[in-house]
Write an enzyme that holds these catalytic residues in place. Structure first.
Site, PDB file in Angstrom:
ATOM      1  N   SER A  94      41.786  31.817  34.732  1.00  0.00           N
ATOM      2  CA  SER A  94      41.166  32.395  35.590  1.00  0.00           C
ATOM      3  C   SER A  94      42.087  32.789  36.979  1.00  0.00           C
ATOM      4  O   SER A  94      41.943  33.599  37.790  1.00  0.00           O
ATOM      5  CB  SER A  94      39.830  31.586  36.636  1.00  0.00           C
ATOM      6  OG  SER A  94      40.231  30.761  37.037  1.00  0.00           O
ATOM      7  N   LYS A 131      40.704  28.411  42.713  1.00  0.00           N
ATOM      8  CA  LYS A 131      40.670  29.759  43.077  1.00  0.00           C
ATOM      9  C   LYS A 131      41.314  30.299  44.435  1.00  0.00           C
ATOM     10  O   LYS A 131      41.698  29.112  45.198  1.00  0.00           O
ATOM     11  CB  LYS A 131      39.205  30.189  43.175  1.00  0.00           C
ATOM     12  CG  LYS A 131      38.400  29.950  41.884  1.00  0.00           C
ATOM     13  CD  LYS A 131      38.767  30.889  40.585  1.00  0.00           C
ATOM     14  CE  LYS A 131      37.567  30.854  39.884  1.00  0.00           C
ATOM     15  NZ  LYS A 131      38.079  29.748  38.854  1.00  0.00           N
TER      16      LYS A 131
END
Length: 175
Positions: A94, A131
């Protein structure tokens, strides 16, 4: 499973550790579990991981005449040192567009606060994720760096565990 210490054993262990600390061989970080480190920890780390010379620059574009020119040294103990620094092995893709790949190690400084734009390790529904913290209007999001993944809204139960301060990638995969 080992039986817990008796109060007598615990007092003896505390006495021994306090004695070792008073002689300057050990440093205790009060209030932290596993908060014991050798007093000369940076020196011991340097013995195991001596500074590496930075021998110059290499272009990632077209080839350039290679010449060795020592520009300094890379001392990982100084670069990533600190009692609140830890590493996590990355699973998933990701964050691939930010250069963080599966099997990389992210070096994280434990802290509960981060600024939008910083890459963080956060706890979401009891699971950790890496993230980029992003702000859209008044809301905060955990933004992946791969279009195949959706941003995660920062809700009341989301907690920042730390800020990513480095990425280590080995092409020989020893960890």
């Amino acid at each position: 499973m080992q039986a817990p210490l008796t109060s007598r054993q615990e007092k003896l262990l505390t006495y021994i550790l306090d004695s070792i600390e008073s002689k300057g061989h050990l440093k205790k970080h009060r209030g932290k579990s596993r908060g014991l480190v050798p007093h000369d920890w940076p020196r011991l780390l340097r013995q195991q991981f001596p500074p590496m010379p930075i021998l110059g620059r290499v272009p990632a574009g077209g080839p350039l005449l290679a010449e060795e020119n020592v520009e300094g040294t890379l001392d990982l103990t100084e670069e990533f040192a600190g009692e609140k620094v830890f590493a996590l092995k990355v699973r998933g893709d990701s964050m691939i567009d930010d250069g963080i790949r599966e099997q990389d190690l992210v070096v994280v400084r434990a802290q509960a606060h981060a600024e939008p734009g910083e890459i963080v390790v956060a706890l979401v529904d009891g699971e950790a994720t890496v993230k980029r913290l992003a702000r859209r209007g008044e809301k905060l999001w955990l933004q992946p760096a791969n279009r195949r993944y959706d941003p995660i809204p920062v809700a009341g139960d989301t907690k920042v565990l730390g800020k990513v301060i480095g990425v280590i990638r080995s092409y020989e995969r020893k960890w």
